[in-house]
Design a protein around this motif. Structure first.
Motif, PDB file in Angstrom:
ATOM      1  N   ARG A   1       0.299   3.645   8.850  1.00  0.00           N
ATOM      2  CA  ARG A   1       1.008   3.619  10.122  1.00  0.00           C
ATOM      3  C   ARG A   1       2.734   2.976   9.695  1.00  0.00           C
TER       4      ARG A   1
ATOM      5  N   VAL B   1      -7.636  -1.882  10.732  1.00  0.00           N
ATOM      6  CA  VAL B   1      -8.038  -1.252  10.938  1.00  0.00           C
ATOM      7  C   VAL B   1      -7.741   0.642  10.782  1.00  0.00           C
TER       8      VAL B   1
ATOM      9  N   TYR C   1      -3.179 -14.289  14.555  1.00  0.00           N
ATOM     10  CA  TYR C   1      -4.238 -13.855  15.190  1.00  0.00           C
ATOM     11  C   TYR C   1      -5.770 -15.289  15.373  1.00  0.00           C
TER      12      TYR C   1
ATOM     13  N   SER D   1      -2.930   4.096   5.583  1.00  0.00           N
ATOM     14  CA  SER D   1      -3.622   3.207   6.790  1.00  0.00           C
ATOM     15  C   SER D   1      -2.408   4.066   8.323  1.00  0.00           C
TER      16      SER D   1
ATOM     17  N   GLU E   1       7.115  -5.042  -8.899  1.00  0.00           N
ATOM     18  CA  GLU E   1       7.165  -6.049  -7.848  1.00  0.00           C
ATOM     19  C   GLU E   1       7.394  -7.079  -8.509  1.00  0.00           C
TER      20      GLU E   1
ATOM     21  N   ILE F   1       1.263  -1.489   0.285  1.00  0.00           N
ATOM     22  CA  ILE F   1      -0.399   0.062   0.272  1.00  0.00           C
ATOM     23  C   ILE F   1       0.866   1.488  -0.269  1.00  0.00           C
ATOM     24  N   VAL F   2       1.981   1.363   0.446  1.00  0.00           N
ATOM     25  CA  VAL F   2       3.034   2.299   0.557  1.00  0.00           C
ATOM     26  C   VAL F   2       3.213   2.526  -0.782  1.00  0.00           C
TER      27      VAL F   2
ATOM     28  N   VAL G   1      13.384  -6.872  -7.285  1.00  0.00           N
ATOM     29  CA  VAL G   1      14.625  -6.209  -7.444  1.00  0.00           C
ATOM     30  C   VAL G   1      16.038  -7.015  -6.897  1.00  0.00           C
TER      31      VAL G   1
ATOM     32  N   ASN H   1      -3.018  -7.554   7.531  1.00  0.00           N
ATOM     33  CA  ASN H   1      -3.229  -7.093   8.330  1.00  0.00           C
ATOM     34  C   ASN H   1      -4.626  -6.413   9.162  1.00  0.00           C
ATOM     35  N   SER H   2      -4.614  -5.657  10.168  1.00  0.00           N
ATOM     36  CA  SER H   2      -5.693  -6.361  11.010  1.00  0.00           C
ATOM     37  C   SER H   2      -7.196  -5.113  10.429  1.00  0.00           C
TER      38      SER H   2
ATOM     39  N   GLN I   1       2.852  -7.206   3.578  1.00  0.00           N
ATOM     40  CA  GLN I   1       1.631  -6.404   5.095  1.00  0.00           C
ATOM     41  C   GLN I   1       0.723  -6.172   4.634  1.00  0.00           C
ATOM     42  N   SER I   2      -0.162  -5.311   3.486  1.00  0.00           N
ATOM     43  CA  SER I   2      -1.295  -4.597   3.466  1.00  0.00           C
ATOM     44  C   SER I   2      -2.171  -5.320   3.083  1.00  0.00           C
TER      45      SER I   2
HETATM   46  C1  LIG Z   1      -0.599  -8.155  12.255  1.00  0.00           C
HETATM   47  C2  LIG Z   1      -0.358  -6.732  11.348  1.00  0.00           C
HETATM   48  C3  LIG Z   1      -1.665  -5.642  11.395  1.00  0.00           C
HETATM   49  C4  LIG Z   1      -1.433  -4.729  11.300  1.00  0.00           C
HETATM   50  N1  LIG Z   1      -2.420  -4.375  11.311  1.00  0.00           N
HETATM   51  C5  LIG Z   1      -2.868  -2.566  10.455  1.00  0.00           C
HETATM   52  C6  LIG Z   1      -4.010  -2.289  10.743  1.00  0.00           C
HETATM   53  O1  LIG Z   1      -5.318  -2.654  11.495  1.00  0.00           O
HETATM   54  N2  LIG Z   1      -4.484  -0.643  10.236  1.00  0.00           N
HETATM   55  C7  LIG Z   1      -2.888   0.191   9.322  1.00  0.00           C
HETATM   56  O2  LIG Z   1      -3.320   0.814   9.167  1.00  0.00           O
HETATM   57  N3  LIG Z   1      -1.810  -1.139   9.558  1.00  0.00           N
HETATM   58  C8  LIG Z   1      -1.848  -2.736   9.679  1.00  0.00           C
HETATM   59  N4  LIG Z   1      -0.514  -2.779  10.265  1.00  0.00           N
HETATM   60  C9  LIG Z   1       0.422  -2.112   9.554  1.00  0.00           C
HETATM   61  C10 LIG Z   1       0.192  -2.294   7.246  1.00  0.00           C
HETATM   62  O3  LIG Z   1      -0.771  -3.184   7.229  1.00  0.00           O
HETATM   63  C11 LIG Z   1       1.267  -1.378   7.054  1.00  0.00           C
HETATM   64  O4  LIG Z   1       2.035  -0.634   7.341  1.00  0.00           O
HETATM   65  C12 LIG Z   1       1.602  -1.733   5.465  1.00  0.00           C
HETATM   66  O5  LIG Z   1       0.807  -1.985   4.631  1.00  0.00           O
HETATM   67  C13 LIG Z   1       3.142  -1.171   5.050  1.00  0.00           C
HETATM   68  O6  LIG Z   1       3.250  -1.284   3.458  1.00  0.00           O
HETATM   69  P1  LIG Z   1       4.415  -1.820   2.724  1.00  0.00           P
HETATM   70  O7  LIG Z   1       3.606  -1.011   1.313  1.00  0.00           O
HETATM   71  O8  LIG Z   1       5.633  -1.022   3.348  1.00  0.00           O
HETATM   72  O9  LIG Z   1       4.620  -3.095   3.177  1.00  0.00           O
HETATM   73  P2  LIG Z   1       4.386  -4.588   2.132  1.00  0.00           P
HETATM   74  O10 LIG Z   1       2.452  -4.149   1.836  1.00  0.00           O
HETATM   75  O11 LIG Z   1       4.882  -5.429   2.637  1.00  0.00           O
HETATM   76  O12 LIG Z   1       4.830  -4.499   0.561  1.00  0.00           O
HETATM   77  C14 LIG Z   1       6.062  -4.284   0.512  1.00  0.00           C
HETATM   78  C15 LIG Z   1       6.040  -4.706  -1.070  1.00  0.00           C
HETATM   79  O13 LIG Z   1       6.628  -4.414  -1.882  1.00  0.00           O
HETATM   80  C16 LIG Z   1       7.607  -6.147  -2.762  1.00  0.00           C
HETATM   81  N5  LIG Z   1       9.059  -5.819  -2.810  1.00  0.00           N
HETATM   82  C17 LIG Z   1       9.864  -6.385  -1.008  1.00  0.00           C
HETATM   83  N6  LIG Z   1      11.185  -6.762  -2.054  1.00  0.00           N
HETATM   84  C18 LIG Z   1      10.663  -6.657  -3.344  1.00  0.00           C
HETATM   85  C19 LIG Z   1      12.454  -6.546  -4.385  1.00  0.00           C
HETATM   86  N7  LIG Z   1      13.145  -6.383  -4.488  1.00  0.00           N
HETATM   87  N8  LIG Z   1      11.672  -6.668  -6.374  1.00  0.00           N
HETATM   88  C20 LIG Z   1      10.251  -5.568  -6.114  1.00  0.00           C
HETATM   89  N9  LIG Z   1       9.234  -5.741  -4.957  1.00  0.00           N
HETATM   90  C21 LIG Z   1       9.686  -6.169  -3.106  1.00  0.00           C
HETATM   91  C22 LIG Z   1       6.171  -7.008  -1.272  1.00  0.00           C
HETATM   92  O14 LIG Z   1       6.939  -8.147  -2.631  1.00  0.00           O
HETATM   93  C23 LIG Z   1       5.232  -6.538  -1.128  1.00  0.00           C
HETATM   94  O15 LIG Z   1       4.576  -6.668  -2.406  1.00  0.00           O
HETATM   95  C24 LIG Z   1      -0.633  -3.996  10.394  1.00  0.00           C
HETATM   96  C25 LIG Z   1       0.828  -5.242   9.885  1.00  0.00           C
HETATM   97  C26 LIG Z   1       0.829  -6.601  10.192  1.00  0.00           C
HETATM   98  C27 LIG Z   1       2.306  -6.812  10.028  1.00  0.00           C
END
Ligand SMILES: Cc1cc2nc3c(=O)[nH]c(=O)nc-3n(C[C@H](O)[C@H](O)[C@H](O)COP(=O)(O)OP(=O)(O)OC[C@H]3O[C@@H](n4cnc5c(N)ncnc54)[C@H](O)[C@@H]3O)c2cc1C
Length: 410
Positions: A410, A76, A254, A408, A60, A38-39, A199, A73-74, A69-70
């Motif tokens: 977070r 919320v 969970y 989100s 990706e 999601i980030v 990558v 998660n919970s 992670q996205s």
């Molecule tokens: C158990 C749990 C509960 C949570 N509950 C909540 C909640 O209720 N509300 C909330 O707001 N937040 C919550 N969070 C936090 C939230 O889910 C995360 O902050 C958010 O999803 C982070 O997003 P991201 O894009 O940084 O990471 P990710 O969703 O992990 O995305 C990273 C992406 O990068 C890709 N990637 C990695 N390495 C490479 C590479 N070398 N080359 C290409 N692609 C790559 C991965 O495949 C992945 O798709 C929770 C997290 C967890 C684990």
């Protein structure tokens, strides 16, 4: 956490029509974003909407988007109570909640504003409730109020507590659906999404790409494991930045409440955070599909992307364990019986036979060398030859603005 590497800035190039997968390998882009969680998706979307004349690519490694992670998660929509006043997280979470509701309204994405209670079950934790309230007010969280035992029962008839902070603005949503919608917006605006592109290396090129007449206009070479290369002028990534803070994987397991007990929980119920522990504590989370998740606990994960109980990757585990900061952090696994005991402090009617083992998520937690959780977003200009041009180009047109956080928050 997003870190930004910046290269020398040239003139903007009009965006070409949407690239096919076959063409992307030989394409150059103004901005590449690594990772379609999601980030990455929110960042790519926001940047292309602000800079429609630039060419963007999102890389990706998985076959689909938001599978980590996205997608685990919970769910919320946090209102911003816990974060340190003045921190980026505090400011962006409060704003992010409003933006997330607005976005869902515009796109017709379902959510529920079911609220959240932070409940003190003993007199000892009441000051904690007050502290949360003060923090929330300092962070400008909307509509907060303190409830007494009777007020708690009116909101959550099966919840026991002496005092609670009520946050009716907190909600729930399927964050993966939101993330996929960001991806659709990005592609609609002309961005290119490339999946199956892991990558492996990001380097400053010292010669132009084969067959290209553009010289070193796109000096950053992003190489995939399979040997493909994409060129760009800016890249938003985690790879290749400073080694600290270190990302340590914590898996959250969970439990789920059996359907015939769903009546016990109406909204989110959280404990008053205990400052001795780094996580929020097990909580009750209603989901958009009607299920109710309990937890998560927080245990050091054996594998960065391991969602099963016994997923193990020696390198990830060794990497985490060898980091001195982690060795100082107190962590412990919590077994089902112990988790249920914690839950019974809030809803005494729940018994071991009412719960089942549920899904898991792995959270990327930033830790500093001393073992402290890094409690705010960290932006990094990159290290070595890839990072230096940022300083060298400070007098040239500014780089794209730093990415927004995930709504989100977070
Ligand atoms: C158990 C749990 C509960 C949570 N509950 C909540 C909640 O209720 N509300 C909330 O707001 N937040 C919550 N969070 C936090 C939230 O889910 C995360 O902050 C958010 O999803 C982070 O997003 P991201 O894009 O940084 O990471 P990710 O969703 O992990 O995305 C990273 C992406 O990068 C890709 N990637 C990695 N390495 C490479 C590479 N070398 N080359 C290409 N692609 C790559 C991965 O495949 C992945 O798709 C929770 C997290 C967890 C684990």
């Amino acid at each position: 956490m997003i870190r930004v590497l910046v290269s020398v800035v040239g003139a903007a190039k009009p965006r070409a029509p949407h690239s096919t997968t076959a063409r992307y390998l030989h394409s150059s882009y103004d901005v590449a974003v690594v990772g379609a969680g999601i980030v990455g998706l929110a960042t790519a979307r926001e940047l292309i909407l602000r800079h429609p004349s630039l060419r963007f690519v999102l890389l990706e490694k998985e076959q689909g988007l938001s599978l980590h992670q996205s997608g685990h998660n919970s769910g919320v929509i946090h209102s911003g109570i816990y974060y340190t006043p003045g921190s980026l997280k505090a400011r962006l979470c409060v704003r992010g909640a409003t933006l997330a509701y607005d976005y869902c309204d515009r796109k017709g994405l379902p959510y529920k504003r079911c609220g959240k209670l932070i409940v003190a079950v003993t007199g000892r934790r009441c000051p904690g409730c007050g502290r949360c309230s003060e923090r929330g007010l300092q962070n400008n969280v909307r509509d907060l109020s303190i409830l007494d035992a009777k007020g708690i029962r009116e909101r959550e008839p099966y919840c026991r507590g002496v005092m609670a902070l009520d946050s009716p603005y907190t909600g729930i949503v399927d964050w993966r659906r939101v993330a996929l919608s960001y991806g659709a917006d990005f592609e609609e605006a002309g961005g290119t999404v490339v999946t199956n592109y892991e990558v492996n290396d990001i380097a400053m090129a010292n010669e132009s790409a084969a067959g290209s007449s553009e010289g070193l206009k796109y000096p950053i070479a992003i190489r995939a494991k399979k040997g493909e290369e994409v060129r760009c002028r800016y890249v938003l990534t985690y790879l290749g930045c400073s080694p600290e803070p270190r990302i340590v994987p914590f898996r959250g397991d969970y439990l789920v409440l059996k359907p015939d007990k769903h009546y016990l929980v109406k909204g989110n119920i959280y404990p008053v955070p205990d400052p001795r522990f780094p996580f929020l504590g097990v909580h009750f989370t209603p989901r958009m599909d009607g299920s109710i998740w309990l937890g998560p606990n927080a245990v050091l994960a054996f594998k960065r992307e391991g969602y099963k109980l016994f997923d193990f990757n020696l390198r990830d585990f060794g990497d985490a364990l060898s980091f001195r900061g982690l060795q100082r952090l107190c962590y412990r696994g919590v077994f089902i019986g112990a988790q249920v005991k914690l839950l019974q402090r809030y809803i005494p009617e729940i018994s071991l036979s009412d719960v089942l083992r549920g899904p898991a998520g792995v959270r990327a937690q930033a830790l500093d060398r001393e073992g402290n959780l890094v409690d705010d977003f960290v932006f990094d200009g990159g290290v070595g030859g890839r990072g230096r041009p940022r300083a060298a180009t400070s007098a040239t047109p500014p780089p794209p603005p730093p990415p927004p956080p995930s709504p989100s928050g977070r």
